[in-house]
Design an enzyme around this catalytic site. Structure first.
Site, PDB file in Angstrom:
ATOM      1  N   ASP A  74      17.705  45.491  58.671  1.00  0.00           N
ATOM      2  CA  ASP A  74      18.227  44.218  59.164  1.00  0.00           C
ATOM      3  C   ASP A  74      19.217  43.595  58.189  1.00  0.00           C
ATOM      4  O   ASP A  74      20.134  42.886  58.599  1.00  0.00           O
ATOM      5  CB  ASP A  74      17.076  43.250  59.434  1.00  0.00           C
ATOM      6  CG  ASP A  74      16.285  43.618  60.683  1.00  0.00           C
ATOM      7  OD1 ASP A  74      16.829  44.364  61.526  1.00  0.00           O
ATOM      8  OD2 ASP A  74      15.134  43.172  60.813  1.00  0.00           O
ATOM      9  N   ASN A 148      20.639  34.659  60.591  1.00  0.00           N
ATOM     10  CA  ASN A 148      19.210  34.345  60.531  1.00  0.00           C
ATOM     11  C   ASN A 148      18.936  32.895  60.161  1.00  0.00           C
ATOM     12  O   ASN A 148      18.334  32.163  60.924  1.00  0.00           O
ATOM     13  CB  ASN A 148      18.505  35.255  59.520  1.00  0.00           C
ATOM     14  CG  ASN A 148      17.949  36.515  60.148  1.00  0.00           C
ATOM     15  OD1 ASN A 148      18.072  36.730  61.350  1.00  0.00           O
ATOM     16  ND2 ASN A 148      17.340  37.365  59.335  1.00  0.00           N
ATOM     17  N   HIS A 159      11.741  23.998  41.209  1.00  0.00           N
ATOM     18  CA  HIS A 159      11.330  22.603  41.137  1.00  0.00           C
ATOM     19  C   HIS A 159      11.522  21.967  42.508  1.00  0.00           C
ATOM     20  O   HIS A 159      12.224  22.499  43.366  1.00  0.00           O
ATOM     21  CB  HIS A 159      12.120  21.835  40.070  1.00  0.00           C
ATOM     22  CG  HIS A 159      13.603  21.876  40.272  1.00  0.00           C
ATOM     23  ND1 HIS A 159      14.276  21.045  41.140  1.00  0.00           N
ATOM     24  CD2 HIS A 159      14.562  22.668  39.712  1.00  0.00           C
ATOM     25  CE1 HIS A 159      15.570  21.310  41.103  1.00  0.00           C
ATOM     26  NE2 HIS A 159      15.766  22.299  40.251  1.00  0.00           N
ATOM     27  N   ARG A 176      10.315  15.709  50.160  1.00  0.00           N
ATOM     28  CA  ARG A 176      10.248  16.215  48.786  1.00  0.00           C
ATOM     29  C   ARG A 176       9.544  17.559  48.883  1.00  0.00           C
ATOM     30  O   ARG A 176       8.360  17.633  49.218  1.00  0.00           O
ATOM     31  CB  ARG A 176       9.477  15.245  47.894  1.00  0.00           C
ATOM     32  CG  ARG A 176       9.573  15.568  46.414  1.00  0.00           C
ATOM     33  CD  ARG A 176       9.078  14.398  45.559  1.00  0.00           C
ATOM     34  NE  ARG A 176       9.256  14.683  44.145  1.00  0.00           N
ATOM     35  CZ  ARG A 176       8.301  15.181  43.356  1.00  0.00           C
ATOM     36  NH1 ARG A 176       7.097  15.430  43.862  1.00  0.00           N
ATOM     37  NH2 ARG A 176       8.544  15.421  42.085  1.00  0.00           N
ATOM     38  N   ASP A 178      10.109  22.247  48.217  1.00  0.00           N
ATOM     39  CA  ASP A 178      10.850  23.331  47.568  1.00  0.00           C
ATOM     40  C   ASP A 178      12.149  23.628  48.292  1.00  0.00           C
ATOM     41  O   ASP A 178      12.988  24.364  47.774  1.00  0.00           O
ATOM     42  CB  ASP A 178       9.999  24.605  47.520  1.00  0.00           C
ATOM     43  CG  ASP A 178       9.001  24.593  46.372  1.00  0.00           C
ATOM     44  OD1 ASP A 178       8.863  23.531  45.730  1.00  0.00           O
ATOM     45  OD2 ASP A 178       8.363  25.631  46.119  1.00  0.00           O
ATOM     46  N   ALA A 190      12.062  36.081  60.665  1.00  0.00           N
ATOM     47  CA  ALA A 190      12.390  36.465  59.294  1.00  0.00           C
ATOM     48  C   ALA A 190      11.761  35.465  58.313  1.00  0.00           C
ATOM     49  O   ALA A 190      10.566  35.208  58.372  1.00  0.00           O
ATOM     50  CB  ALA A 190      13.906  36.560  59.146  1.00  0.00           C
ATOM     51  N   TYR A 191      12.570  34.877  57.438  1.00  0.00           N
ATOM     52  CA  TYR A 191      12.069  33.971  56.406  1.00  0.00           C
ATOM     53  C   TYR A 191      11.332  32.780  57.019  1.00  0.00           C
ATOM     54  O   TYR A 191      10.313  32.316  56.502  1.00  0.00           O
ATOM     55  CB  TYR A 191      13.250  33.506  55.558  1.00  0.00           C
ATOM     56  CG  TYR A 191      12.905  32.882  54.232  1.00  0.00           C
ATOM     57  CD1 TYR A 191      11.665  33.082  53.616  1.00  0.00           C
ATOM     58  CD2 TYR A 191      13.844  32.096  53.564  1.00  0.00           C
ATOM     59  CE1 TYR A 191      11.373  32.518  52.396  1.00  0.00           C
ATOM     60  CE2 TYR A 191      13.564  31.522  52.337  1.00  0.00           C
ATOM     61  CZ  TYR A 191      12.324  31.731  51.760  1.00  0.00           C
ATOM     62  OH  TYR A 191      12.042  31.164  50.543  1.00  0.00           O
ATOM     63  N   SER A 192      11.839  32.283  58.129  1.00  0.00           N
ATOM     64  CA  SER A 192      11.207  31.157  58.815  1.00  0.00           C
ATOM     65  C   SER A 192       9.763  31.473  59.194  1.00  0.00           C
ATOM     66  O   SER A 192       8.872  30.625  59.064  1.00  0.00           O
ATOM     67  CB  SER A 192      12.018  30.793  60.065  1.00  0.00           C
ATOM     68  OG  SER A 192      11.346  29.848  60.856  1.00  0.00           O
ATOM     69  N   SER A 194       7.739  33.531  57.682  1.00  0.00           N
ATOM     70  CA  SER A 194       6.942  33.508  56.453  1.00  0.00           C
ATOM     71  C   SER A 194       6.610  32.087  56.027  1.00  0.00           C
ATOM     72  O   SER A 194       5.580  31.847  55.393  1.00  0.00           O
ATOM     73  CB  SER A 194       7.702  34.217  55.322  1.00  0.00           C
ATOM     74  OG  SER A 194       7.982  35.560  55.650  1.00  0.00           O
TER      75      SER A 194
END
EC number: 2.7.1.23
Length: 294
Positions: A74, A148, A159, A176, A178, A190-192, A194
């Protein structure tokens, strides 16, 4: 009978020997069928049995080809999509990666499925991309596209980031955390995923906003209409630098006080699949969902 495709591009990166052999097999097989074939010039030093005039850069391949075959995972498809979406080029993938949500064809026996596609037996869908712009002092400092997701996150040192989220200039919430994942339906697996985001059907005109480790008990992912414009206002009190990553491949530097504008791109990826393609079969297969009980 007129063929659906005449000029075919083969796209990929030099990886392991098996992937390189797939590029070589595709080139010779397609050439034997009478197609005009061009190859990604990143492979020119390795595929020394292919004439030099058959290599081109990605932009030139997009201008020449009416079909692009992306070999790899991908990640390769994402990199190619950001460029090929500018052109009227249909795209299909041969999976040489891991999950392969976007790359359908098996490299061991691609000929049968690909021949049917070349004969016109395929499903076509359009996947939208996002545009991400970094605004500083009223000027666009940098921008890029993402198939993506576009992700606001810290720079080199981990931080918390403080920022506000606006949707069509209307204040939605402050956070507030990451960071924030702004995802297309394509990126929802994908990342979403996770980050706890929802899986969106690829045909939905929607964008999901998924907070990353928010410092609150009430924050939840939010799905908005795909035509909305999203603005992230980064607090000037943040320490250090932040970044916006597009598909995890392109990084846009962000400074405290910057604005990040994210909106649907006018470009579309024309992704095609074999006739027997089923999105839900892909989900079951890739995510290990249970099969039918009866």
């Amino acid at each position: 009978m007129k063929k659906p495709f005449n000029v075919i591009a083969i796209i990929g990166k030099p990886r392991d020997q098996q992937a390189i052999q797939t590029h070589r097999d595709l080139y010779h097989w397609l050439s034997s069928l009478g197609y005009q074939v061009f190859i990604d010039d990143r492979l020119s030093a390795i595929l020394n049995d292919v004439p030099e005039e058959h290599f081109s850069g990605l932009v030139e391949l997009g201008e020449k080809a009416d079909l692009a075959i992306v070999v790899g995972g991908d990640g390769n498809m994402l990199g190619a999509a950001r460029i090929l979406s500018r052109f009227n080029t249909r795209v299909i993938g041969v999976n040489r990666g891991n999950l392969g949500f976007l790359t359908d064809l098996n490299p061991e026996d691609f000929q049968h499925s690909l021949k049917a596609v070349l004969d016109g037996a395929y499903i076509e869908e359009e996947r939208f991309l996002l545009e991400a712009e970094i605004h500083r002092h009223g000027q666009v400092k940098s921008h890029n596209a993402a198939l993506n997701e576009a992700v606001l996150h810290p720079g080199q040192v981990a931080h918390m980031i403080e920022f506000e989220v606006y949707i069509d200039e209307s204040f939605a919430f402050s956070l507030r955390a990451d960071g924030l994942i702004v995802s297309t339906p394509t990126g929802s697996t994908a990342y979403s995923l996770s980050g706890g985001g929802p899986i969106l059907s690829p045909s939905l005109n929607a964008i999901s906003l998924v907070p990353m480790f928010p410092h609150t008990l009430s924050s939840r992912p939010l799905v908005v209409d795909g035509n909305r414009r999203i603005k992230l206002l980064v607090s000037p009190d943040n320490r250090g630098t932040q970044e916006v990553s597009c598909d995890g491949q392109v990084s846009l530097p962000v400074s405290p006080g910057d604005e990040i504008h994210i909106y649907q791109s006018p470009n579309r990826l024309r992704l095609i699949h074999p006739k027997d393609y089923s999105y839900y079969h892909v989900l079951r297969n890739k995510l290990g969902w249970s099969s039918k009980l009866f």
